[in-house]
Design a protein around this motif. Structure first.
Motif, short mmCIF file in Angstrom:
data_model
loop_
_atom_site.label_atom_id
_atom_site.label_comp_id
_atom_site.label_asym_id
_atom_site.label_seq_id
_atom_site.Cartn_x
_atom_site.Cartn_y
_atom_site.Cartn_z
N PRO A 86 0.83 -1.22 0.00
CA PRO A 86 0.00 0.00 0.00
C PRO A 86 0.86 1.26 0.00
CG PRO A 86 -0.83 -1.58 1.59
CD PRO A 86 0.49 -2.12 1.10
N TYR A 87 0.44 2.23 -0.77
CA TYR A 87 1.19 3.47 -0.94
C TYR A 87 1.54 4.10 0.40
CZ TYR A 87 2.59 7.99 -2.76
OH TYR A 87 3.31 9.12 -3.06
N SER A 88 0.60 4.11 1.33
CA SER A 88 0.83 4.78 2.61
C SER A 88 1.93 4.11 3.44
CB SER A 88 -0.47 4.83 3.42
OG SER A 88 -0.93 3.51 3.69
N ASP A 89 2.22 2.86 3.19
CA ASP A 89 3.24 2.12 3.94
C ASP A 89 4.55 1.94 3.18
OD1 ASP A 89 1.28 1.72 5.89
OD2 ASP A 89 0.68 -0.21 5.04
N LEU A 94 10.15 0.37 2.87
CA LEU A 94 11.35 0.32 2.04
C LEU A 94 12.57 0.83 2.81
CD1 LEU A 94 12.37 -0.45 -0.73
CD2 LEU A 94 11.73 1.82 -1.53
N ARG A 95 12.42 1.96 3.47
CA ARG A 95 13.55 2.52 4.23
C ARG A 95 13.97 1.60 5.38
NH1 ARG A 95 14.81 7.70 2.67
NH2 ARG A 95 13.28 8.66 1.31
N VAL A 96 13.02 0.98 6.04
CA VAL A 96 13.36 0.04 7.12
C VAL A 96 14.10 -1.17 6.55
CG1 VAL A 96 12.38 -1.58 8.82
CG2 VAL A 96 11.53 0.78 8.70
N SER A 97 13.65 -1.68 5.41
CA SER A 97 14.32 -2.84 4.81
C SER A 97 15.75 -2.50 4.39
CB SER A 97 13.52 -3.38 3.62
OG SER A 97 13.62 -2.53 2.50
N ILE A 98 15.96 -1.30 3.90
CA ILE A 98 17.30 -0.86 3.51
C ILE A 98 18.18 -0.74 4.75
CG2 ILE A 98 18.64 1.06 2.57
CD1 ILE A 98 16.17 1.55 0.68
N ALA A 99 17.66 -0.08 5.78
CA ALA A 99 18.43 0.11 7.01
C ALA A 99 18.78 -1.21 7.68
CB ALA A 99 17.65 1.00 7.98
N SER A 100 17.90 -2.21 7.55
CA SER A 100 18.15 -3.50 8.19
C SER A 100 18.97 -4.44 7.32
CB SER A 100 16.82 -4.17 8.55
OG SER A 100 16.13 -4.57 7.37
N GLY A 101 19.30 -4.01 6.11
CA GLY A 101 20.12 -4.83 5.23
C GLY A 101 19.36 -5.91 4.49
N SER A 102 18.03 -5.79 4.42
CA SER A 102 17.24 -6.80 3.71
C SER A 102 16.26 -6.15 2.73
CB SER A 102 16.50 -7.68 4.71
OG SER A 102 15.64 -6.89 5.51
N ALA A 111 10.24 9.47 -8.84
CA ALA A 111 11.41 10.28 -9.15
C ALA A 111 11.79 11.28 -8.05
CB ALA A 111 11.22 11.00 -10.49
N PRO A 112 10.84 11.94 -7.37
CA PRO A 112 11.25 12.89 -6.33
C PRO A 112 12.02 12.26 -5.17
CG PRO A 112 8.99 13.32 -7.00
CD PRO A 112 9.40 12.02 -7.65
N THR A 113 11.91 10.96 -4.96
CA THR A 113 12.62 10.31 -3.86
C THR A 113 13.96 9.73 -4.29
OG1 THR A 113 11.54 8.17 -4.21
CG2 THR A 113 10.46 9.72 -2.70
N LEU A 114 14.25 9.78 -5.57
CA LEU A 114 15.48 9.18 -6.09
C LEU A 114 16.73 9.66 -5.38
CD1 LEU A 114 17.18 7.68 -8.30
CD2 LEU A 114 17.08 9.82 -9.58
N GLY A 115 16.90 10.96 -5.22
CA GLY A 115 18.11 11.51 -4.63
C GLY A 115 18.40 10.98 -3.24
N SER A 116 17.37 10.87 -2.42
CA SER A 116 17.61 10.40 -1.05
C SER A 116 18.04 8.94 -1.03
CB SER A 116 16.37 10.61 -0.17
OG SER A 116 15.30 9.82 -0.59
N TYR A 117 17.47 8.11 -1.89
CA TYR A 117 17.87 6.69 -1.95
C TYR A 117 19.27 6.54 -2.56
CZ TYR A 117 13.24 5.16 -0.53
OH TYR A 117 12.08 4.94 0.18
N ALA A 118 19.54 7.29 -3.61
CA ALA A 118 20.87 7.21 -4.23
C ALA A 118 21.94 7.73 -3.28
CB ALA A 118 20.89 8.00 -5.54
N ASN A 119 21.68 8.84 -2.61
CA ASN A 119 22.63 9.41 -1.67
C ASN A 119 22.91 8.45 -0.51
OD1 ASN A 119 24.26 11.68 -0.70
ND2 ASN A 119 22.75 11.79 0.94
N ALA A 120 21.93 7.68 -0.12
CA ALA A 120 22.09 6.71 0.96
C ALA A 120 22.82 5.45 0.51
CB ALA A 120 20.72 6.34 1.54
N GLY A 121 23.13 5.36 -0.80
CA GLY A 121 23.82 4.18 -1.30
C GLY A 121 22.89 2.99 -1.50
N ALA A 122 21.61 3.24 -1.61
CA ALA A 122 20.64 2.16 -1.74
C ALA A 122 20.34 1.77 -3.18
CB ALA A 122 19.34 2.56 -1.04
N LEU A 123 20.94 2.44 -4.13
CA LEU A 123 20.67 2.15 -5.54
C LEU A 123 21.97 1.91 -6.29
CD1 LEU A 123 18.08 5.00 -6.24
CD2 LEU A 123 17.62 2.62 -5.65
N LYS A 124 21.89 1.06 -7.27
CA LYS A 124 23.02 0.80 -8.15
C LYS A 124 22.88 1.69 -9.38
CE LYS A 124 25.23 -2.76 -10.88
NZ LYS A 124 25.24 -4.16 -11.28
N PRO A 125 23.93 2.39 -9.78
CA PRO A 125 23.83 3.20 -11.00
C PRO A 125 23.54 2.32 -12.22
CG PRO A 125 25.82 3.74 -9.78
CD PRO A 125 25.23 2.51 -9.14
#
Length: 185
Positions: A86-89, A94-102, A111-125
């Motif tokens: 669900p959109y609201s969750d 996603l952020r919790v799964s990234i922070a927990s390594g899973s 697209a507006p959230t891209l920068g924060s995920y890329a800056n956090a190292g959560a995306l592969k170029p």
């Protein structure tokens, strides 16, 4: 999450994205809840990918189902487990799964959230994949810029939002207001 979602190939285009990754021999294999491992991209190796996305309306859901099914039919050694959330969750999960390594192997992002995920190292170029077989000339420069962070492409376009304006001509005429131009711009 160093896979498509980090190590995974960022976002939103199962067909083009996974096809691009698999053709490069850079598909990662994993089981849910574990870190992926680099694969040699062998055709006989079974690969399981997790794909998270915002749940949408019935038409959007059916389109995603068709994209995933078509990809898996073309790549029988790769299974994609798609999980609509669900959109609201979605962002929180996603952020919790990234922070927990899973994190998921593939994730859909706005697209507006891209920068924060890329800056956090959560995306592969994805720049090298686009340059190799992405038909970059077919993607409007403004769209490509939206999917770029610090000169690297991190998202593949799947859908693009459009804005339209509706107005009541009779009300405009009644108030003597000129109608918007019919020229497209």
């Amino acid at each position: 999450m160093k896979r498509f979602s980090q190590a995974v190939c960022s976002a939103v285009v199962i067909g083009g994205l996974l096809a691009g990754c698999s053709s490069q021999g850079d598909v990662t294999s994993s089981t849910p809840g574990t870190k992926p491992t680099e694969s040699a991209g062998k055709k006989d190796e079974n690969v399981h990918l997790t794909f998270w996305r915002n749940s949408g309306n019935d038409t959007e859901n059916a389109a995603y189902d068709k994209l995933v099914a078509a990809f898996m039919e073309k790549n029988p050694n790769i299974s994609v487990e798609m999980t609509p959330i669900p959109y609201s969750d979605y962002d929180t999960k996603l952020r919790v799964s990234i922070a927990s390594g899973s994190p998921p192997d593939i994730m859909a992002l706005d697209a507006p959230t891209l920068g924060s995920y890329a800056n956090a190292g959560a995306l592969k170029p994805l720049t090298s994949y686009f340059k190799a077989d992405g038909n970059m000339d077919d993607i409007p420069k403004s769209t490509l810029a939206t999917y770029t962070y610090q000169n690297e492409i991190y998202m593949a376009p799947l859908t693009e939002s459009s804005i339209a304006m509706f107005y009541n001509k009779k009300l405009f005429d009644a108030k003597g207001i000129p109608l918007p131009s019919k020229k497209s711009g």
